[in-house]
Design a protein around this motif. Structure first.
Motif, PDB file in Angstrom:
ATOM      1  N   THR A   1     -11.708   3.510  -5.893  1.00  0.00           N
ATOM      2  CA  THR A   1     -12.380   4.497  -5.058  1.00  0.00           C
ATOM      3  C   THR A   1     -11.468   5.669  -4.700  1.00  0.00           C
ATOM      4  O   THR A   1     -10.250   5.521  -4.590  1.00  0.00           O
ATOM      5  N   GLN A   2     -12.088   6.835  -4.529  1.00  0.00           N
ATOM      6  CA  GLN A   2     -11.374   8.022  -4.055  1.00  0.00           C
ATOM      7  C   GLN A   2     -11.533   8.188  -2.551  1.00  0.00           C
ATOM      8  O   GLN A   2     -11.112   9.196  -1.994  1.00  0.00           O
ATOM      9  N   ARG A   3     -12.138   7.198  -1.890  1.00  0.00           N
ATOM     10  CA  ARG A   3     -12.470   7.330  -0.469  1.00  0.00           C
ATOM     11  C   ARG A   3     -11.653   6.370   0.403  1.00  0.00           C
ATOM     12  O   ARG A   3     -12.003   6.138   1.554  1.00  0.00           O
ATOM     13  N   ALA A   4     -10.573   5.838  -0.144  1.00  0.00           N
ATOM     14  CA  ALA A   4      -9.788   4.848   0.596  1.00  0.00           C
ATOM     15  C   ALA A   4      -8.832   5.516   1.575  1.00  0.00           C
ATOM     16  O   ALA A   4      -8.227   6.547   1.287  1.00  0.00           O
ATOM     17  N   GLY A   5      -8.698   4.910   2.740  1.00  0.00           N
ATOM     18  CA  GLY A   5      -7.743   5.350   3.744  1.00  0.00           C
ATOM     19  C   GLY A   5      -7.079   4.163   4.387  1.00  0.00           C
ATOM     20  O   GLY A   5      -7.496   3.011   4.198  1.00  0.00           O
ATOM     21  N   VAL A   6      -6.035   4.431   5.159  1.00  0.00           N
ATOM     22  CA  VAL A   6      -5.303   3.346   5.803  1.00  0.00           C
ATOM     23  C   VAL A   6      -4.876   3.778   7.200  1.00  0.00           C
ATOM     24  O   VAL A   6      -4.501   4.929   7.422  1.00  0.00           O
ATOM     25  N   VAL A   7      -4.982   2.861   8.141  1.00  0.00           N
ATOM     26  CA  VAL A   7      -4.427   3.036   9.480  1.00  0.00           C
ATOM     27  C   VAL A   7      -3.179   2.185   9.587  1.00  0.00           C
ATOM     28  O   VAL A   7      -3.192   0.996   9.225  1.00  0.00           O
ATOM     29  N   LYS A   8      -2.096   2.791  10.055  1.00  0.00           N
ATOM     30  CA  LYS A   8      -0.871   2.016  10.281  1.00  0.00           C
ATOM     31  C   LYS A   8      -1.092   1.104  11.482  1.00  0.00           C
ATOM     32  O   LYS A   8      -1.261   1.579  12.607  1.00  0.00           O
ATOM     33  N   ALA A   9      -1.087  -0.161  11.238  1.00  0.00           N
ATOM     34  CA  ALA A   9      -1.386  -1.121  12.294  1.00  0.00           C
ATOM     35  C   ALA A   9      -0.219  -1.250  13.261  1.00  0.00           C
ATOM     36  O   ALA A   9       0.948  -1.076  12.891  1.00  0.00           O
TER      37      ALA A   9
ATOM     38  N   VAL B   1      -4.355   8.985   3.885  1.00  0.00           N
ATOM     39  CA  VAL B   1      -4.971   8.718   2.582  1.00  0.00           C
ATOM     40  C   VAL B   1      -4.268   7.524   1.956  1.00  0.00           C
ATOM     41  O   VAL B   1      -3.045   7.373   2.053  1.00  0.00           O
ATOM     42  N   LEU B   2      -5.043   6.647   1.338  1.00  0.00           N
ATOM     43  CA  LEU B   2      -4.463   5.502   0.627  1.00  0.00           C
ATOM     44  C   LEU B   2      -4.300   5.908  -0.838  1.00  0.00           C
ATOM     45  O   LEU B   2      -5.279   6.086  -1.549  1.00  0.00           O
TER      46      LEU B   2
ATOM     47  N   ILE C   1       0.859  -1.186   0.000  1.00  0.00           N
ATOM     48  CA  ILE C   1       0.000   0.000   0.000  1.00  0.00           C
ATOM     49  C   ILE C   1       0.897   1.238   0.000  1.00  0.00           C
ATOM     50  O   ILE C   1       1.808   1.364   0.825  1.00  0.00           O
ATOM     51  N   ASP C   2       0.617   2.152  -0.922  1.00  0.00           N
ATOM     52  CA  ASP C   2       1.309   3.444  -0.973  1.00  0.00           C
ATOM     53  C   ASP C   2       0.452   4.453  -0.202  1.00  0.00           C
ATOM     54  O   ASP C   2      -0.726   4.641  -0.516  1.00  0.00           O
ATOM     55  N   ILE C   3       1.033   5.066   0.824  1.00  0.00           N
ATOM     56  CA  ILE C   3       0.252   5.970   1.668  1.00  0.00           C
ATOM     57  C   ILE C   3       0.526   7.423   1.306  1.00  0.00           C
ATOM     58  O   ILE C   3       1.617   7.781   0.843  1.00  0.00           O
ATOM     59  N   GLY C   4      -0.498   8.270   1.514  1.00  0.00           N
ATOM     60  CA  GLY C   4      -0.387   9.692   1.204  1.00  0.00           C
ATOM     61  C   GLY C   4      -0.394  10.543   2.458  1.00  0.00           C
ATOM     62  O   GLY C   4       0.122  10.152   3.512  1.00  0.00           O
ATOM     63  N   GLU C   5      -1.035  11.716   2.355  1.00  0.00           N
ATOM     64  CA  GLU C   5      -1.006  12.665   3.455  1.00  0.00           C
ATOM     65  C   GLU C   5      -1.859  12.165   4.622  1.00  0.00           C
ATOM     66  O   GLU C   5      -2.776  11.357   4.446  1.00  0.00           O
ATOM     67  N   PRO C   6      -1.580  12.652   5.824  1.00  0.00           N
ATOM     68  CA  PRO C   6      -2.350  12.228   7.002  1.00  0.00           C
ATOM     69  C   PRO C   6      -3.802  12.674   6.908  1.00  0.00           C
ATOM     70  O   PRO C   6      -4.121  13.726   6.356  1.00  0.00           O
TER      71      PRO C   6
END
Length: 473
Positions: A260-268, A173-174, A160-165
């Motif tokens: 989707t433009q609504r994807a996000g990610v939490v660093k586990a 942001v994913l 996963i490439d992550i973006g801004e917080p």
């Protein structure tokens, strides 16, 4: 941003796990096997992981063949929930859609957690904590995933490439998903701060339904009809087969998450493995001073950094390094660690060759218990049968064989042509060809018998079911 109530877990439990052959096979896949935790399968540990006060009763999505396995293991784990039956495997997009649509019937504003039944997570408390963080972001209209900090440049996982917080704890942001890379690219991803894709998703049901409608309308339309026309069968909800099979066969990653433009990610904050191959099993388990993981009837000499596991005969290894040796009662796998992910290709080859061992265990599970073939020859077959307390075989007859039942443990209630009799240890019942018969375990301990079949044909399709409490007639 809306406040969320209890999170509804949607547990995906329909895979076949062929990379862990010969222990995992179609008739008993890895999620239902005690492969990591003695006493519990990974499905049961997943259930227990989301049984705390933060979660509503789970929705389990699985296949027809596994329905009784799932129900029995849920009961043994002390977890109550609902089981949705997929009429055919259509990959994860259809399963996620079914879970979201069914959860929306419970609560149109529900937050769902989609999780696999066959993953290893070491720290359940951290997992729950991270889910709660992701649920807050999901309540704002995001589809969140849990990204894992890589420990090495793995070529077995997607990234996963992550973006801004995002304005939520540990959330970003994913920017994009990346397929399983080669070794050089995996090193680049590691240096660039990419995360592993764990395949755990949290979302508000209306968000997921909206995104399915936008990016995978054929999936949503088919599954919506399958859920609307679903019928209860015993303790299961059977999705409508005709509608469900119209869904395209596509993963949720391809259908929605990559678009989707609504994807996000939490660093586990927890360690994780998808237990996808034998080398990952080796990495999870504790090795001895020689770097070996040894389980079962095993003996080794001058062997290092290897996994040797036996579920059957004594298995011995001399002078090898970095290998996987897995033996069962009817099959043995020997592979180098580097080639472990190719077990799936081997199984495909065995299937093409018509080898039953590719897909079927010697022990076959049934809703009442299990049976295991002991011997098979011309005009005879011998089975070891175990019936759980309260378990009842179907009322049935055979056209081509007679049977002898010898009780070795417990008490059998046997019906032969309407006559009921109890048999105890070291007593035997004779069932002539064509008689209508049934067996039940009326006791509080397992009933175990040896069945000897004699006749011109002993196949399973010589069972004519007349009545069955498990609705298999």
């Amino acid at each position: 941003m809306q406040d969320h109530g209890l999170i509804i877990p949607v547990i995906m439990a329909g895979g076949s796990g062929t990379r862990l052959w010969p222990v995992s096979r179609n008739t008993m896949p890895k999620q239902f096997i005690e492969i990591l935790d003695e006493g519990f399968s990974t499905f049961q540990t997943a259930l227990r992981r989301v049984s705390g006060p933060e979660f509503a009763p789970p929705i389990v999505v699985t296949g027809e063949d596994f329905r009784f396995l799932a129900a029995v293991q849920m009961q043994a784990a002390g977890v109550e929930g609902e089981i949705l039956l997929e009429p055919a495997p259509r990959d994860s997009a259809a399963a996620v859609a079914a879970g979201a649509l069914y959860a929306a019937q419970r609560d149109p504003e529900a937050i769902c957690l989609v999780m696999a039944a066959d993953h290893f997570i070491q720290d359940d408390q951290s997992f729950v904590s991270d889910c709660m963080k992701a649920a807050v972001a999901a309540g704002s209209g995001r589809i969140m995933t849990l990204g894992i900090e890589p420990t090495h440049p793995s070529t077995a996982y997607g990234y996963i490439d992550i973006g801004e917080p995002l304005p939520f704890d540990a959330a970003f942001v994913l920017k994009g998903f990346v397929e399983k890379p080669d070794k050089a690219r995996a090193n680049t991803y590691l240096e660039s701060g990419f995360l592993w894709n764990s395949g755990n998703f949290l979302f508000a049901v209306d968000t997921m339904i909206d995104e399915l409608e936008m990016h995978a309308p054929d999936v949503l339309f088919a599954v919506r009809e399958a859920v609307a026309c679903a019928k209860h069968d015993l303790d299961f909800l059977r999705l409508d087969a005709e509608a469900f099979q119209r869904s395209p066969k596509i993963s949720i990653d391809y259908a929605v998450m990559e678009k989707t433009q609504r994807a996000g990610v939490v660093k586990a904050s927890f360690s994780w493995s998808d237990v996808g191959s034998w080398d990952s099993v080796y990495d999870i388990k504790t090795a001895d001073d020689n770097g070996n993981v040894l389980e079962g009837a095993v003996s080794v000499l001058n062997t290092r950094n290897s996994l040797v596991l036996s579920q059957g005969p004594l298995t011995t290894v001399i002078g090898l390094e970095d290998v996987m040796v897995v033996s069962t009662l009817d099959a043995v796998l020997v592979a180098s660690k580097d080639e472990a992910p190719r077990v799936k290709d081997l199984v495909s080859s065995l299937v093409a060759d018509g080898r039953d061992e590719a897909t079927q265990h010697l022990r076959i599970h049934r809703p009442w218990g299990w049976y295991q073939r002991v011997d098979l020859g011309d005009r005879f077959q011998v089975k070891h049968i175990c019936v759980r307390p309260g378990g009842t075989l179907s009322l049935q007859k055979h056209h081509h064989r007679a049977e002898h039942w010898v009780v070795v443990h417990g008490t059998a209630e046997v019906t032969i042509d309407g006559v009921v009799k109890h048999y105890h240890e070291n007593e035997a019942a004779y069932l002539p060809i064509g008689c209508v018969h049934r067996m039940r375990n009326p006791g509080k301990i397992d009933l175990k018998i040896i069945e000897v079949q004699v006749g011109s044909y002993t196949g399973e399709d010589d069972i004519v079911r007349i009545e069955d409490i498990y609705a298999r007639v």
